[in-house]
Scaffold this motif. Structure first.
Motif: not given
Length: 396
Positions: A178-203
């Motif tokens: 049988r074929v059942v395609p994979n799924a992705v939950p909305e919970s994996v969508v990062a919060d609004a501040g994630a981009r700036s937070r991670i980029r700051s952490e990584l310099g």
């Protein structure tokens, strides 16, 4: 008698399906992420009681995530596939938890689970995640056991995509899949501040363009091809970095990649981030998702990148073409560093394309590959092929 009360009593008395999920590990990976996704989807349901069995006792982010949401996790470590003590423990735990249906992910779990369920007469399903079996480079005895398990009668074989189903024929023969395609939950969508937070952490500065590759450092992922392609990109667009996110299961391979990066003169622009529990945040901090894999099934990491609106440049393998059709994403042949570098430079050099693709892949991931329909399709299979009693409930 109050009719409503009678209905309520009936619902209350109907026992949930005692479902087991069996997986090789709970390290960062697509199959492991799907186990967590399913557990999250059913944790508040009254018709399913899930127990996760794992062939390792390692403390990992996914295991902690499962335990934090209240999912029962049973560790079954062993010396090797044919460790009799572990197999005996698996039989004992399946009986102890009164498991009525077992669903396995990955090769070792499929082999052990199929034979255990055959002995205990428990309905059994396995998900095929890749276009090539993960037992390719192991001993012949393990290959033969895996093939025998896959061909046992009454095993429900579930492929994550049509390409995976077609490729599985060599392993399963004429058996149905049988074929059942994979799924992705909305919970994996990062919060609004994630981009700036991670980029700051990584310099990373605001002007730095970050490319993200998610996957264990193994041969299948072709990181050497990626580094060769990235060297060409870095030569034309110096303010770029490549984030390699995934555990180094083969330490020599990472060391070889580090030496390759040094020879190519890109050491300062490569970040080996290892196994991380914040992959959605890292994706949100990135500008392009890249994969150089020689082969894939239906990569969950791609769906997670799409859900976070990260435009992909990936090899044309597995289900990638179907998943990304008409989104603007760029697909290139595998084992072709020049083509991969051209694809990356095309995406980098066209901000309008990046924006269009970001929106298109986000809609595709959260629409077509949503969790609710995926969960219901799996439950349909359990209801059709599992214990013949009243356990299934319909939810809005």
């Amino acid at each position: 008698m109050n009719i409503a009360t009678g209905i309520d009593a009936h619902i209350h008395l109907a026992e949930p399906l005692r479902l087991g999920y069996l997986v090789d590990t709970l390290v960062t990976g697509g199959a492991e992420r799907l186990v967590v996704t399913f557990a999250e989807a059913v944790r508040d349901r009254v018709d399913v009681s899930l127990t996760v069995f794992v062939l390792s006792d390692a403390d990992t982010p996914f295991r902690r995530e499962l335990e934090a949401m209240g999912t029962k996790v049973v560790a079954l470590p062993g010396k090797n596939l044919i460790d009799y003590r572990r197999f005996r423990n698996l039989l004992h735990e399946l009986r102890r938890h009164r498991i009525e249906y077992l669903h396995a992910h990955l090769a070792s779990s499929t082999t052990l689970g199929a034979f255990a369920c055959r002995l205990l007469r428990i309905p059994f399903a396995t998900t095929i995640h890749n276009v090539r079996p993960s037992v390719k480079r192991v001993r012949l005895s393990r290959k033969l056991l895996h093939r025998a398990a896959m061909r046992l009668p009454d095993v429900q074989r579930i492929a994550v995509g049509q390409a995976v189903a077609e490729a599985s024929r060599a392993e399963i023969g004429r058996a149905s899949v049988r074929v059942v395609p994979n799924a992705v939950p909305e919970s994996v969508v990062a919060d609004a501040g994630a981009r700036s937070r991670i980029r700051s952490e990584l310099g990373l500065s605001d002007d730095t363009l970050a490319l993200a590759c998610v996957g264990a450092i193994i041969g299948q992922k072709a990181h050497d091809v990626l580094l060769e392609a990235f060297a060409r990109v870095a030569a034309e667009v110096p303010d770029t970095v490549l984030l390699l996110i995934g555990d180094a299961r083969e330490p020599d391979r990472q060391q070889n990649l580090e030496r390759l990066a040094e020879r190519l003169g890109i050491t300062e622009q490569i970040r080996f981030l290892g196994q991380r529990g914040d992959i959605p945040d890292l994706l949100a901090a990135s500008d392009i998702f890249v994969s150089s894999s020689h082969w894939e099934g239906a990569p969950v990491s791609l769906l997670e990148a799409m859900a976070n609106g990260v435009p992909p440049v990936v090899t044309d393998v597995g289900e990638n073409r179907l998943v990304l059709r008409d989104t603007g994403a760029i697909l290139v042949p595998p084992q072709a560093p020049e083509a991969l570098s051209r694809g990356l430079l095309d995406m980098i050099g066209d901000p309008a394309l990046r924006l269009h693709t970001a929106e298109a892949v986000r809609r595709r991931a959260l629409g077509t590959y949503g969790v609710k329909s995926w969960t219901e399709r799996l439950l349909d299979i359990y209801a059709e092929t599992g214990p013949q009693r009243d356990w299934r409930r319909t939810f809005p």
